[in-house]
Write an enzyme that holds these catalytic residues in place. Sequence first.
Site, PDB file in Angstrom:
ATOM      1  N   ASP A 176       0.851  -1.182   0.000  1.00  0.00           N
ATOM      2  CA  ASP A 176       0.000   0.000   0.000  1.00  0.00           C
ATOM      3  C   ASP A 176       0.893   1.241   0.000  1.00  0.00           C
ATOM      4  O   ASP A 176       1.740   1.362  -0.857  1.00  0.00           O
ATOM      5  CB  ASP A 176      -0.995  -0.104   1.164  1.00  0.00           C
ATOM      6  CG  ASP A 176      -1.940  -1.289   0.906  1.00  0.00           C
ATOM      7  OD1 ASP A 176      -2.901  -1.118   0.156  1.00  0.00           O
ATOM      8  OD2 ASP A 176      -1.668  -2.395   1.403  1.00  0.00           O
TER       9      ASP A 176
ATOM     10  N   CYS B  54      14.958   0.071  -7.084  1.00  0.00           N
ATOM     11  CA  CYS B  54      14.841   1.352  -7.780  1.00  0.00           C
ATOM     12  C   CYS B  54      14.165   2.331  -6.819  1.00  0.00           C
ATOM     13  O   CYS B  54      13.283   1.944  -6.070  1.00  0.00           O
ATOM     14  CB  CYS B  54      13.998   1.127  -9.040  1.00  0.00           C
ATOM     15  SG  CYS B  54      13.670   2.615  -9.992  1.00  0.00           S
TER      16      CYS B  54
ATOM     17  N   CYS C 177       6.986   3.126 -13.073  1.00  0.00           N
ATOM     18  CA  CYS C 177       8.447   3.023 -13.032  1.00  0.00           C
ATOM     19  C   CYS C 177       8.942   2.547 -14.393  1.00  0.00           C
ATOM     20  O   CYS C 177       8.412   1.587 -14.939  1.00  0.00           O
ATOM     21  CB  CYS C 177       8.844   2.020 -11.957  1.00  0.00           C
ATOM     22  SG  CYS C 177      10.605   1.615 -11.976  1.00  0.00           S
TER      23      CYS C 177
ATOM     24  N   CYS D 268       4.194  -8.354  -1.987  1.00  0.00           N
ATOM     25  CA  CYS D 268       3.967  -7.217  -1.094  1.00  0.00           C
ATOM     26  C   CYS D 268       5.256  -7.070  -0.302  1.00  0.00           C
ATOM     27  O   CYS D 268       6.339  -7.322  -0.828  1.00  0.00           O
ATOM     28  CB  CYS D 268       2.721  -7.435  -0.226  1.00  0.00           C
ATOM     29  SG  CYS D 268       2.751  -8.970   0.723  1.00  0.00           S
TER      30      CYS D 268
ATOM     31  N   LYS E 265      -9.553  -2.717  -9.264  1.00  0.00           N
ATOM     32  CA  LYS E 265      -8.658  -2.281 -10.343  1.00  0.00           C
ATOM     33  C   LYS E 265      -8.146  -3.419 -11.223  1.00  0.00           C
ATOM     34  O   LYS E 265      -7.325  -3.194 -12.110  1.00  0.00           O
ATOM     35  CB  LYS E 265      -7.485  -1.506  -9.757  1.00  0.00           C
ATOM     36  CG  LYS E 265      -7.962  -0.217  -9.112  1.00  0.00           C
ATOM     37  CD  LYS E 265      -6.909   0.853  -9.115  1.00  0.00           C
ATOM     38  CE  LYS E 265      -7.509   2.211  -8.781  1.00  0.00           C
ATOM     39  NZ  LYS E 265      -6.695   2.985  -7.875  1.00  0.00           N
TER      40      LYS E 265
ATOM     41  N   GLU F 102       3.424   2.048   1.588  1.00  0.00           N
ATOM     42  CA  GLU F 102       4.874   1.883   1.816  1.00  0.00           C
ATOM     43  C   GLU F 102       5.677   2.072   0.538  1.00  0.00           C
ATOM     44  O   GLU F 102       6.828   2.459   0.596  1.00  0.00           O
ATOM     45  CB  GLU F 102       5.275   0.503   2.321  1.00  0.00           C
ATOM     46  CG  GLU F 102       4.453  -0.140   3.364  1.00  0.00           C
ATOM     47  CD  GLU F 102       3.605  -1.241   2.789  1.00  0.00           C
ATOM     48  OE1 GLU F 102       2.520  -0.912   2.257  1.00  0.00           O
ATOM     49  OE2 GLU F 102       3.994  -2.413   2.875  1.00  0.00           O
TER      50      GLU F 102
ATOM     51  N   CYS G 279      13.011   5.508  -7.930  1.00  0.00           N
ATOM     52  CA  CYS G 279      12.442   6.604  -8.709  1.00  0.00           C
ATOM     53  C   CYS G 279      11.049   6.949  -8.189  1.00  0.00           C
ATOM     54  O   CYS G 279      10.454   6.215  -7.420  1.00  0.00           O
ATOM     55  CB  CYS G 279      12.351   6.210 -10.185  1.00  0.00           C
ATOM     56  SG  CYS G 279      10.978   5.106 -10.556  1.00  0.00           S
TER      57      CYS G 279
ATOM     58  N   VAL H 189       0.689 -12.151   3.150  1.00  0.00           N
ATOM     59  CA  VAL H 189      -0.757 -11.941   3.173  1.00  0.00           C
ATOM     60  C   VAL H 189      -1.248 -11.251   1.901  1.00  0.00           C
ATOM     61  O   VAL H 189      -1.954 -11.850   1.091  1.00  0.00           O
ATOM     62  CB  VAL H 189      -1.181 -11.142   4.424  1.00  0.00           C
ATOM     63  CG1 VAL H 189      -2.696 -10.928   4.413  1.00  0.00           C
ATOM     64  CG2 VAL H 189      -0.772 -11.880   5.688  1.00  0.00           C
ATOM     65  N   ARG H 190      -0.830 -10.010   1.696  1.00  0.00           N
ATOM     66  CA  ARG H 190      -1.402  -9.242   0.597  1.00  0.00           C
ATOM     67  C   ARG H 190      -1.010  -9.803  -0.763  1.00  0.00           C
ATOM     68  O   ARG H 190      -1.853  -9.904  -1.665  1.00  0.00           O
ATOM     69  CB  ARG H 190      -0.991  -7.771   0.713  1.00  0.00           C
ATOM     70  CG  ARG H 190      -1.605  -7.086   1.917  1.00  0.00           C
ATOM     71  CD  ARG H 190      -1.019  -5.703   2.130  1.00  0.00           C
ATOM     72  NE  ARG H 190       0.405  -5.780   2.474  1.00  0.00           N
ATOM     73  CZ  ARG H 190       1.186  -4.710   2.664  1.00  0.00           C
ATOM     74  NH1 ARG H 190       0.682  -3.511   2.541  1.00  0.00           N
ATOM     75  NH2 ARG H 190       2.454  -4.855   2.990  1.00  0.00           N
TER      76      ARG H 190
END
Length: 130
Positions: free
Chosen positions: A29, A118, A125, A70, A52, A31, A120, A75-76
């Site tokens: 999320d 990365c 990305c 994740c 989405k 993070e 950026c 979990v995610r």
Amino acid sequence: MARSISYITGSQLLSLKRRPSIAVVDVRDDERSCDAHIAGSIHYASGTFSEKIPNLIQDVKGKDTLVFHCALSQVRGPSCARRFADYLAEIKEDVGIKNVLVLERGFNGWQASGRPVCRCNDIPCKGEKA
Ligand SMILES: [Zn+2]
């Protein structure tokens, strides 16, 4: 058609990443914006993931392998991979995705093993030029 979800390790992903037909999907999320990310990965936060999925399918046109992760892929990551695989099974339309994978140990494991990250702020990305 039921699709099973397999795990791949960071070193497997590192060699797979050179293939143009693979997409890495980061479902962390907020993070993601403060931590680094795997170069070239696309971001679909787990909190809004289900709604989405159609956008994600558009985004990964031409890819045959998606690798979800994740922070820890406990979990995610697996749950989004599962939701994605269920969605594909439900629409019964071949969108070209053959493999739905989860990156073992997630982003934290990837970074802890010293693999390239990365930092950026580009969306999406653009990734490293290998
Ligand atoms: Zn980046």
